[in-house]
Design an enzyme around this catalytic site. Sequence first.
Site, PDB file in Angstrom:
ATOM      1  N   ASP A   1       3.063   5.572  -6.779  1.00 45.42           N
ATOM      2  CA  ASP A   1       4.300   5.425  -6.017  1.00 45.42           C
ATOM      3  C   ASP A   1       5.541   5.280  -6.887  1.00 45.42           C
ATOM      4  O   ASP A   1       6.656   5.342  -6.383  1.00 45.42           O
ATOM      5  CB  ASP A   1       4.201   4.204  -5.089  1.00 45.42           C
TER       6      ASP A   1
ATOM      7  N   HIS B   1      -2.180  -2.029  -9.775  1.00 42.38           N
ATOM      8  CA  HIS B   1      -3.117  -1.414  -8.847  1.00 42.38           C
ATOM      9  C   HIS B   1      -4.383  -2.243  -8.835  1.00 42.38           C
ATOM     10  O   HIS B   1      -4.786  -2.765  -9.868  1.00 42.38           O
ATOM     11  CB  HIS B   1      -3.425   0.030  -9.285  1.00 42.38           C
TER      12      HIS B   1
ATOM     13  N   HIS C   1       0.880  -1.177   0.000  1.00 46.25           N
ATOM     14  CA  HIS C   1       0.000   0.000   0.000  1.00 46.25           C
ATOM     15  C   HIS C   1       0.912   1.220   0.000  1.00 46.25           C
ATOM     16  O   HIS C   1       1.689   1.405  -0.922  1.00 46.25           O
ATOM     17  CB  HIS C   1      -0.904  -0.106   1.230  1.00 46.25           C
TER      18      HIS C   1
HETATM   19  N1  ACO Z   1       4.875  -6.907 -10.376  1.00 53.50           N
HETATM   20  C1  ACO Z   1       4.765  -8.119 -10.977  1.00 53.50           C
HETATM   21  N2  ACO Z   1       3.603  -8.792 -11.069  1.00 53.50           N
HETATM   22  C2  ACO Z   1       2.512  -8.222 -10.538  1.00 53.50           C
HETATM   23  C3  ACO Z   1       2.553  -6.961  -9.920  1.00 53.50           C
HETATM   24  C4  ACO Z   1       3.795  -6.301  -9.849  1.00 53.50           C
HETATM   25  N3  ACO Z   1       3.908  -5.101  -9.275  1.00 53.50           N
HETATM   26  N4  ACO Z   1       1.323  -6.622  -9.471  1.00 53.50           N
HETATM   27  C5  ACO Z   1       0.537  -7.655  -9.819  1.00 53.50           C
HETATM   28  N5  ACO Z   1       1.252  -8.597 -10.461  1.00 53.50           N
HETATM   29  C6  ACO Z   1       0.744  -9.844 -11.056  1.00 53.50           C
HETATM   30  C7  ACO Z   1       0.447 -10.878  -9.998  1.00 53.50           C
HETATM   31  O1  ACO Z   1       1.560 -11.707  -9.754  1.00 53.50           O
HETATM   32  C8  ACO Z   1      -0.720 -11.609 -10.607  1.00 53.50           C
HETATM   33  O2  ACO Z   1      -0.198 -12.469 -11.595  1.00 53.50           O
HETATM   34  P1  ACO Z   1      -0.883 -13.912 -11.838  1.00 53.50           P
HETATM   35  O3  ACO Z   1      -2.252 -13.594 -12.337  1.00 53.50           O
HETATM   36  O4  ACO Z   1      -0.002 -14.582 -12.824  1.00 53.50           O
HETATM   37  O5  ACO Z   1      -0.901 -14.578 -10.499  1.00 53.50           O
HETATM   38  C9  ACO Z   1      -1.482 -10.527 -11.340  1.00 53.50           C
HETATM   39  O6  ACO Z   1      -0.492  -9.520 -11.668  1.00 53.50           O
HETATM   40  C10 ACO Z   1      -2.573  -9.887 -10.488  1.00 53.50           C
HETATM   41  O7  ACO Z   1      -2.004  -9.463  -9.259  1.00 53.50           O
HETATM   42  P2  ACO Z   1      -2.777  -9.371  -7.908  1.00 53.50           P
HETATM   43  O8  ACO Z   1      -1.815  -9.435  -6.777  1.00 53.50           O
HETATM   44  O9  ACO Z   1      -3.912 -10.360  -7.915  1.00 53.50           O
HETATM   45  O10 ACO Z   1      -3.399  -7.933  -8.027  1.00 53.50           O
HETATM   46  P3  ACO Z   1      -4.011  -7.114  -6.840  1.00 53.50           P
HETATM   47  O11 ACO Z   1      -5.045  -6.249  -7.437  1.00 53.50           O
HETATM   48  O12 ACO Z   1      -4.403  -8.005  -5.721  1.00 53.50           O
HETATM   49  O13 ACO Z   1      -2.756  -6.281  -6.335  1.00 53.50           O
HETATM   50  C11 ACO Z   1      -1.235  -4.567  -5.911  1.00 53.50           C
HETATM   51  C12 ACO Z   1      -2.609  -4.930  -6.488  1.00 53.50           C
HETATM   52  C13 ACO Z   1      -1.136  -5.043  -4.463  1.00 53.50           C
HETATM   53  C14 ACO Z   1      -1.069  -3.038  -5.916  1.00 53.50           C
HETATM   54  C15 ACO Z   1      -0.126  -5.230  -6.762  1.00 53.50           C
HETATM   55  O14 ACO Z   1      -0.211  -4.783  -8.101  1.00 53.50           O
HETATM   56  C16 ACO Z   1       1.278  -4.985  -6.206  1.00 53.50           C
HETATM   57  O15 ACO Z   1       1.712  -5.699  -5.315  1.00 53.50           O
HETATM   58  N6  ACO Z   1       1.992  -3.943  -6.753  1.00 53.50           N
HETATM   59  C17 ACO Z   1       3.296  -3.632  -6.232  1.00 53.50           C
HETATM   60  C18 ACO Z   1       3.165  -2.822  -4.973  1.00 53.50           C
HETATM   61  C19 ACO Z   1       2.692  -1.418  -5.237  1.00 53.50           C
HETATM   62  O16 ACO Z   1       3.204  -0.717  -6.099  1.00 53.50           O
HETATM   63  N7  ACO Z   1       1.724  -0.979  -4.429  1.00 53.50           N
HETATM   64  C20 ACO Z   1       1.207   0.385  -4.484  1.00 53.50           C
HETATM   65  C21 ACO Z   1      -0.216   0.402  -4.917  1.00 53.50           C
HETATM   66  S1  ACO Z   1      -0.781   2.054  -5.019  1.00 53.50           S
HETATM   67  C22 ACO Z   1      -1.094   2.443  -3.434  1.00 53.50           C
HETATM   68  O17 ACO Z   1      -1.406   1.640  -2.588  1.00 53.50           O
HETATM   69  C23 ACO Z   1      -0.972   3.827  -3.080  1.00 53.50           C
END
Ligand code: ACO
Length: 437
Positions: free
Chosen positions: A373, A317, A278
């Site tokens: 971010d 996201h 987050h």
């Molecule tokens: N890098 C690589 N792969 C990713 C990323 C990433 N940053 N984000 C998602 N994926 C992949 C997952 O591995 C998943 O792949 P799969 O379908 O093969 O299993 C798919 O994309 C979907 O990912 P989820 O985790 O199900 O997506 P969710 O909506 O739950 O997660 C989140 C969103 C937590 C923001 C995620 O994209 C992440 O961890 N990003 C990196 C952290 C980040 O930048 N957070 C800031 C968010 S903005 C904020 O909070 C202000």
Amino acid sequence: MILRPAEFQPWSHGGSHVPETITITDDRTGKTVTVPIEGGVFPSSALRELDPSLYMYDPAYLSTAATQSQITYLDGTNGVLRYRGYPIEQLAEHSTYLEVAYLLVNGELPTAAELTTWTDDVTHHTFIHENMRKRFVDGFHYDAHPMGMFVSAVAALGTFYDGAKDIEDPAARKHQTLRLIAKSPTIAAMCYRFSVGLPFNQPDNDLSYAANFLNMMWKIGDYEVDPALERAMDILFILHADHEQNCGTTAMRVIGSSHADPYSSAAGAASALYGPRHGGANEAVIRMLTEIGSIENVPAFVESVKKGEGRLMGFGHRVYKNYDPRATIIKKAAYDVFEVTGKSPLLDIALKLEETALEDPYFVDRKLYPNVDFYSGLIYQALKFPVEMFTVLFAIPRMSGWLAHWEELLDEGQKISRPRQWYTGADERDYTPIANR
Ligand code: ACO
């Protein structure tokens, strides 16, 4: 409320009339209910009409609207973000954080007189009780993480005010809201100064909200805030002020629904923000870029992410499946800051990473774009903030969003949040004496 078919208002779709309803059939009993779809949402109570023992299984609220809200509109498919109807791009260009905070907590932009009063009120609530610093903050270990300190200090602040628990009184609520928005930068700067062993700077009432914060952070001897950096800080505050029902705001609403005081609720929301998935992501982005070290290492790093050896921080996201509109504004603000501070050596790695990821089917197929971010950390670093402060910088402006949601929740008299579960544990079994296990 469950409506019967005859009562539905049909809507026109390309000339044909299609009812905006959904019909659910329980195949076990043949019982059917039809309910209206409004704004893309239907009431899940329909399921309970079919069978009161039925619940929806929706871990992490992937398809649940937990509340109605009039604060922030977000269209993740088209990359749209509006506060109270105003596009984020217009607010970032024409407004100030304090005006936006007023908009969020009061629902409308202030008149000139209202803005003067609000600014004056906020400015005159920036000081914190001396015991907060002397007795509370001084108790932390010398290298305590500023965000851990911020979370605890926000909760502790509530113990200084008799009226903190008076949440039924709208006037008392407004007073706590004012205090929390006004004192967040003071607490944040105090946590930083403590963590590096510097004496605390008192707020300066002659400065703007952003300039006062920068002054409390950096003033040693002669110090003057650069207007370009003050504006960049204010824009970052505007962009981070609210983001509808994210993890931290949901925590605020859940805790607030128990009628805990706003300081405790905001401390819970800040704790949620602390996590690297987050608000902690901007800190993680800088660590990631530093670890990558040079442009040549970008392809290998991207490959390792694709193999599941980590995530590309600052990408992806839950709601945006397109470019995060805040990331576009921040990318531009980053260049404005670099004009004053000089370019961050990590910028080229970030640009290469973005370019590589946006051309790679792994990220394209999963609709993973830079989020807020990805570039905010580079600005913070250029402004000389240590990475440990990044999430604190996010929490300062998000305070107004949390409080707007808290106010809305109480105004609507929402029940206490209490989800149900799908129990998948052991059936009843007899206690085994320890000697027999
Ligand atoms: N890098 C690589 N792969 C990713 C990323 C990433 N940053 N984000 C998602 N994926 C992949 C997952 O591995 C998943 O792949 P799969 O379908 O093969 O299993 C798919 O994309 C979907 O990912 P989820 O985790 O199900 O997506 P969710 O909506 O739950 O997660 C989140 C969103 C937590 C923001 C995620 O994209 C992440 O961890 N990003 C990196 C952290 C980040 O930048 N957070 C800031 C968010 S903005 C904020 O909070 C202000």
